[in-house]
Design an enzyme around this catalytic site. Sequence first.
Site, short mmCIF file in Angstrom:
data_model
loop_
_atom_site.label_atom_id
_atom_site.label_comp_id
_atom_site.label_asym_id
_atom_site.label_seq_id
_atom_site.Cartn_x
_atom_site.Cartn_y
_atom_site.Cartn_z
N HIS A 55 6.90 -0.73 -3.57
CA HIS A 55 5.90 0.00 -4.34
C HIS A 55 5.55 1.36 -3.75
O HIS A 55 4.57 1.97 -4.18
CB HIS A 55 4.63 -0.85 -4.48
CG HIS A 55 4.84 -2.14 -5.21
ND1 HIS A 55 3.89 -3.14 -5.25
CD2 HIS A 55 5.90 -2.58 -5.94
CE1 HIS A 55 4.36 -4.16 -5.97
NE2 HIS A 55 5.58 -3.85 -6.38
N ASP A 81 4.80 -6.64 2.04
CA ASP A 81 4.32 -5.34 2.51
C ASP A 81 4.88 -5.03 3.89
O ASP A 81 4.88 -5.89 4.79
CB ASP A 81 2.80 -5.33 2.62
CG ASP A 81 2.10 -5.66 1.31
OD1 ASP A 81 2.53 -6.60 0.63
OD2 ASP A 81 1.11 -4.99 1.00
N ASP A 113 7.15 -4.79 -1.90
CA ASP A 113 5.74 -4.44 -2.13
C ASP A 113 5.50 -3.10 -1.44
O ASP A 113 6.44 -2.35 -1.20
CB ASP A 113 4.82 -5.54 -1.63
CG ASP A 113 3.50 -5.59 -2.40
OD1 ASP A 113 2.76 -4.59 -2.37
OD2 ASP A 113 3.21 -6.62 -3.05
N ASP A 114 4.24 -2.80 -1.12
CA ASP A 114 3.96 -1.52 -0.48
C ASP A 114 4.78 -1.36 0.79
O ASP A 114 4.82 -2.26 1.64
CB ASP A 114 2.48 -1.41 -0.12
CG ASP A 114 1.59 -1.22 -1.35
OD1 ASP A 114 2.03 -0.56 -2.30
OD2 ASP A 114 0.48 -1.75 -1.34
N ARG A 144 0.77 6.80 -3.70
CA ARG A 144 -0.37 6.31 -4.48
C ARG A 144 -1.67 6.39 -3.70
O ARG A 144 -1.71 6.18 -2.49
CB ARG A 144 -0.17 4.84 -4.86
CG ARG A 144 0.88 4.59 -5.90
CD ARG A 144 0.75 3.19 -6.50
NE ARG A 144 1.03 2.13 -5.55
CZ ARG A 144 0.97 0.84 -5.85
NH1 ARG A 144 0.57 0.45 -7.07
NH2 ARG A 144 1.25 -0.08 -4.94
N LYS A 193 -5.21 4.39 -4.65
CA LYS A 193 -5.74 3.44 -5.63
C LYS A 193 -7.02 2.82 -5.11
O LYS A 193 -7.15 2.49 -3.93
CB LYS A 193 -4.70 2.35 -5.96
CG LYS A 193 -4.09 1.68 -4.75
CD LYS A 193 -3.06 0.62 -5.15
CE LYS A 193 -2.45 -0.04 -3.92
NZ LYS A 193 -1.66 -1.24 -4.24
#
Length: 364
Positions: free
Chosen positions: A224, A181, A202-203, A255, A257
Amino acid sequence: MRFSTSAALAFFTLLVAGPSQVFAAPASCTVNSYAQVAAAVASCSVLTLNGFETPAGKSLDLSKLKAGAKVYLKGTFTWGYEEWAGPLMIIDGTRITVDGTGSTLDGRGASYWDGKGSNGGKKKPKFVKVKTNGGSLVINLSVLNPPVQVFSINTSKDLTLASIHVNAADGDDGSLGHNTDGFDIGSVTNLVLKDSYVRNQDDCIAMNSGTNIAITNMQCSGGHGISVGSIRSNTQISKVTVTNAQVMNAANGLRIKTIAGATSASVSDVTFSNVVLHNIGTAGIVVRQDYENGSPTGKPTSGVKIQSINFKNVYGTVKGSSKSNSVFILCGTGSCDNFTWEGIAISGSSTSCKNQPMGMGSPC
């Protein structure tokens, strides 16, 4: 430790004056090794750190800086190998400036990467922990090959991060880099993140709690995408803006979430505007309330309220496949409300919406 000429003169004057005279500590220090860091942090208001290796299992600890201190990083910084939780570096203080112009923080991630990230395998150290207040600035940091998560920013107030460059591209080889991340953000107030680049697995950014968070001029590649969440129980995040961003070659674009079964939590007043998406693999825009153990279940719950969400001028491409969507909405019953959609143009795939939020201009 080598002190400046002015500091040396002050010290000489102290010797001449005798013990009855009290003078300020040296104002400026140059640090050339890990062994000199603690003394410099304790005594100096201006520090120049010239690249060195931090011993295995130790943090480059800048957590006890004087209020208003300025730290300049030069050259390449590395860390000895050890399987531990980290962090490799700590930045903490009031009204401080950390300027990495001309430096590289090399995490030597290839020594740790095993495809499991923080979910198993080798224990991997997180990279940089940031906890500041009072109007601090972290600028011009270049991070190479992080073992796992890069910036963990928690319990900070009035913090600006600018011109940060994260490059974990080597982690793509064999899909060994994981959970790298870029920025994990929690419990912050008045945070600005701008003019930065993340290449990871990742993010790019994960905003988990806080208020007044402004993200602008971000470039995210791989990974992501930009996320609000995952939002857990008893967590609030509000007044978030993401503007003038690019997300490329990533699994997702934008996103929101939340964790399945989470309660007493909320996401509110979030705006994504002027965002370009390119070559997105799974979904351009995602709002879903079914995360469990880091993965979606397909069964949304309604314990987290998501409201006053704005998507404006979000456009680009999603890879066309049976498993991709330009927009994917999976809200709990009645838990998403007051969404505004304006200028959404994401091509390459269809939409999928369940319990779609009330609001104007829905793309569903």
